[in-house]
Scaffold this motif. Structure first.
Motif, PDB file in Angstrom:
ATOM      1  N   UNK A 120       0.838  -1.206   0.000  1.00 27.98           N
ATOM      2  CA  UNK A 120       0.000   0.000   0.000  1.00 27.98           C
ATOM      3  C   UNK A 120       0.872   1.255   0.000  1.00 27.98           C
ATOM      4  N   UNK A 123       2.257   1.946  -3.410  1.00 26.18           N
ATOM      5  CA  UNK A 123       1.271   2.437  -4.388  1.00 26.18           C
ATOM      6  C   UNK A 123       1.132   3.953  -4.242  1.00 26.18           C
ATOM      7  N   UNK A 140     -18.549  -0.882   5.516  1.00 25.02           N
ATOM      8  CA  UNK A 140     -17.588  -0.446   4.515  1.00 25.02           C
ATOM      9  C   UNK A 140     -16.835   0.769   5.037  1.00 25.02           C
ATOM     10  N   UNK A 141     -15.625   0.992   4.531  1.00 27.08           N
ATOM     11  CA  UNK A 141     -14.755   2.029   5.090  1.00 27.08           C
ATOM     12  C   UNK A 141     -15.118   3.419   4.606  1.00 27.08           C
ATOM     13  N   UNK A 142     -14.946   4.389   5.488  1.00 23.02           N
ATOM     14  CA  UNK A 142     -15.152   5.795   5.141  1.00 23.02           C
ATOM     15  C   UNK A 142     -13.984   6.671   5.564  1.00 23.02           C
ATOM     16  N   UNK A 144      -9.311   6.648   4.958  1.00 24.18           N
ATOM     17  CA  UNK A 144      -8.236   5.962   4.227  1.00 24.18           C
ATOM     18  C   UNK A 144      -7.661   4.779   4.996  1.00 24.18           C
ATOM     19  N   UNK A 147     -10.001   2.031   4.845  1.00 22.31           N
ATOM     20  CA  UNK A 147     -10.160   1.555   3.463  1.00 22.31           C
ATOM     21  C   UNK A 147      -9.098   0.505   3.108  1.00 22.31           C
TER      22      UNK A 147
ATOM     23  N   UNK B  66     -21.283  13.574   1.314  1.00 23.31           N
ATOM     24  CA  UNK B  66     -21.585  12.139   1.374  1.00 23.31           C
ATOM     25  C   UNK B  66     -20.328  11.269   1.358  1.00 23.31           C
ATOM     26  N   UNK B  68     -15.780  10.975   2.032  1.00 18.21           N
ATOM     27  CA  UNK B  68     -14.889  11.311   3.148  1.00 18.21           C
ATOM     28  C   UNK B  68     -13.737  12.184   2.649  1.00 18.21           C
ATOM     29  N   UNK B  70     -10.482  12.428   2.606  1.00 21.39           N
ATOM     30  CA  UNK B  70      -9.279  12.027   1.865  1.00 21.39           C
ATOM     31  C   UNK B  70      -9.603  11.136   0.658  1.00 21.39           C
ATOM     32  N   UNK B  75     -12.571   8.681  -7.573  1.00 20.10           N
ATOM     33  CA  UNK B  75     -13.520   7.721  -6.979  1.00 20.10           C
ATOM     34  C   UNK B  75     -14.885   8.374  -6.795  1.00 20.10           C
ATOM     35  N   UNK B  92      -3.508   1.305 -10.403  1.00 19.05           N
ATOM     36  CA  UNK B  92      -2.367   0.946  -9.550  1.00 19.05           C
ATOM     37  C   UNK B  92      -2.873   0.432  -8.192  1.00 19.05           C
ATOM     38  N   UNK B  93      -3.986   0.996  -7.748  1.00 13.23           N
ATOM     39  CA  UNK B  93      -4.755   0.376  -6.662  1.00 13.23           C
ATOM     40  C   UNK B  93      -6.101  -0.037  -7.259  1.00 13.23           C
ATOM     41  N   UNK B  98     -19.289   1.300  -2.986  1.00 15.02           N
ATOM     42  CA  UNK B  98     -20.676   0.846  -3.048  1.00 15.02           C
ATOM     43  C   UNK B  98     -21.615   2.053  -2.982  1.00 15.02           C
ATOM     44  N   UNK B 104     -23.404   7.122  -1.445  1.00 20.31           N
ATOM     45  CA  UNK B 104     -22.164   6.383  -1.197  1.00 20.31           C
ATOM     46  C   UNK B 104     -22.240   5.690   0.163  1.00 20.31           C
ATOM     47  N   UNK B 105     -21.985   4.360   0.151  1.00 22.29           N
ATOM     48  CA  UNK B 105     -22.079   3.574   1.387  1.00 22.29           C
ATOM     49  C   UNK B 105     -20.726   3.341   2.064  1.00 22.29           C
ATOM     50  N   UNK B 106     -19.647   3.623   1.321  1.00 25.49           N
ATOM     51  CA  UNK B 106     -18.310   3.289   1.805  1.00 25.49           C
ATOM     52  C   UNK B 106     -17.621   2.429   0.769  1.00 25.49           C
ATOM     53  N   UNK B 107     -16.383   2.103   1.044  1.00 24.51           N
ATOM     54  CA  UNK B 107     -15.651   1.301   0.074  1.00 24.51           C
ATOM     55  C   UNK B 107     -14.385   0.749   0.684  1.00 24.51           C
ATOM     56  N   UNK B 108     -13.479   0.318  -0.171  1.00 23.84           N
ATOM     57  CA  UNK B 108     -12.183  -0.141   0.330  1.00 23.84           C
ATOM     58  C   UNK B 108     -11.148  -0.071  -0.782  1.00 23.84           C
ATOM     59  N   UNK B 109      -9.892  -0.197  -0.397  1.00 23.06           N
ATOM     60  CA  UNK B 109      -8.778  -0.113  -1.346  1.00 23.06           C
ATOM     61  C   UNK B 109      -7.967  -1.404  -1.283  1.00 23.06           C
ATOM     62  N   UNK B 110      -7.770  -1.981  -2.460  1.00 27.96           N
ATOM     63  CA  UNK B 110      -7.078  -3.263  -2.592  1.00 27.96           C
ATOM     64  C   UNK B 110      -5.898  -3.018  -3.529  1.00 27.96           C
ATOM     65  N   UNK B 112      -3.465  -3.038  -6.681  1.00 27.02           N
ATOM     66  CA  UNK B 112      -3.633  -3.327  -8.097  1.00 27.02           C
ATOM     67  C   UNK B 112      -2.839  -4.557  -8.514  1.00 27.02           C
TER      68      UNK B 112
END
Lengths: 205, 205
Positions: A120, A123, A140-142, A144, A147, B66, B68, B70, B75, B92-93, B98, B104-110, B112
């Motif tokens: 991470x 990246x 779900x994350x809100x 960094x 996330x 709605x 965050x 950062x 996105x 790259x990531x 969602x 926007x409900x939130x999300x995540x970073x995985x 790449x």
């Protein structure tokens, strides 16, 4: 009986109920006189130990037909320790293996905590956070930090619990993952348990 | 109307239905005379564009409440493009976000594909395989290549489909992930769609 699990960085000994480690860099296996049953994923050391009569490689003592050819002997030994469950071995990689009624079902390999943290960070410097092991797995994350923590930990968690089995946690980073898997049984002797099971079966033959 | 999505490596333009890219290293934004609506995650370029009257930063045109603080503007724009679904932006990531009923409900970073491939290779040379995008997602792995592919792709897949929503796939590596998400809608213009939606709302005010 002396057991030893040899990795890339250390010799991990178990003498009855006491375990201790020796660095591969400065431990001399010829300094040991007693019989030692070992497994070893370190090719260089394996070649040295093969020439020593009192070091006995357990790898030759059992059938690997239920496993696959490139699977690490340490993963196999951990599988031999349980009858049913999911094993998470959290080291430089996190290996996850599923055993059902004594038979290995397959597994997968996930990056270890240190490796994934570096990933991470490489990246983007904006993703350089320590993982949050107290992450709310149900939201779900809100931000960094959450996330990347969700990306790393929740995805692993969801896959592991999908198998609906007891979870066994071992390896150097087991203590970090126990918040994520609060019902897991932590057992740092899982590989040694497997080695003992293999030895018992050999004796019984 | 000319739109531009500026990342760390390129200016991505959309001129009606034609898109093209210019490298951040040798493109001069002062060479453009027409009005350009843009978003930009590249801080250095953002500072340059702020001084140019014909470059209009869309980021100032809408409420981020709605989202965050950062969260990348790219996105956010992708989220503004849909009413309901899971967005996978594979660069790259890999960002996963969602949206439910427009919120926007939130999300995540995985990581790449390139980053994760490096990660496995750096853990051990025995894990240096290209990912298997034709992996059987219904069977745990029984060889090394599938073990890392399952670790990387199946864990992501299980999390994404758990949200039981339409899946929107965008970003440079969308073509690699479409085997894993065969029902996903591939839309390389998702961010531009979001920019257009924001512009329409601004016009309507």
């Amino acid at each position: 009986m002396l057991l030893c699990d040899i990795g890339n960085s250390s010799y991990h000994f178990l003498d009855k109920s006491t375990d201790y480690k020796k660095s591969v860099q400065n431990f001399n296996p010829q300094s040991m006189q007693e019989k030692i049953y070992y497994i070893c994923v370190n090719v260089k050391i394996k070649n040295i130990l093969e020439k020593l009569d009192n070091w006995i490689n357990l790898e030759e003592y059992f059938s690997k037909k239920n496993y696959y050819s490139t699977m690490g002997i340490d993963r196999i030994c951990a599988c031999e320790a349980i009858k049913d469950g999911v094993i998470i071995d959290a080291g430089s990689a996190i290996t996850v293996d599923v055993v059902n009624a004594g038979v290995f079902q397959g597994g997968f390999i996930y990056p270890g905590i240190k490796a994934m943290s570096e990933t991470y960070k490489n990246i983007s410097s904006s993703l350089e956070y320590p993982f949050n092991y107290n992450l709310n797995l149900n939201a779900l994350a809100k931000n960094s930090r959450d996330a990347i923590s969700y990306g790393y930990l929740k995805t692993l968690h969801r896959e592991v619990i999908s198998h609906k089995k007891d979870i066994f946690l071992t390896g150097g980073d087991a203590d970090k993952l126990c918040n994520i898997f609060p019902d897991a049984k932590i057992n740092q002797y899982l590989i040694f348990d497997g080695m003992k099971n293999i030895l018992q079966r050999v004796d019984a033959r």
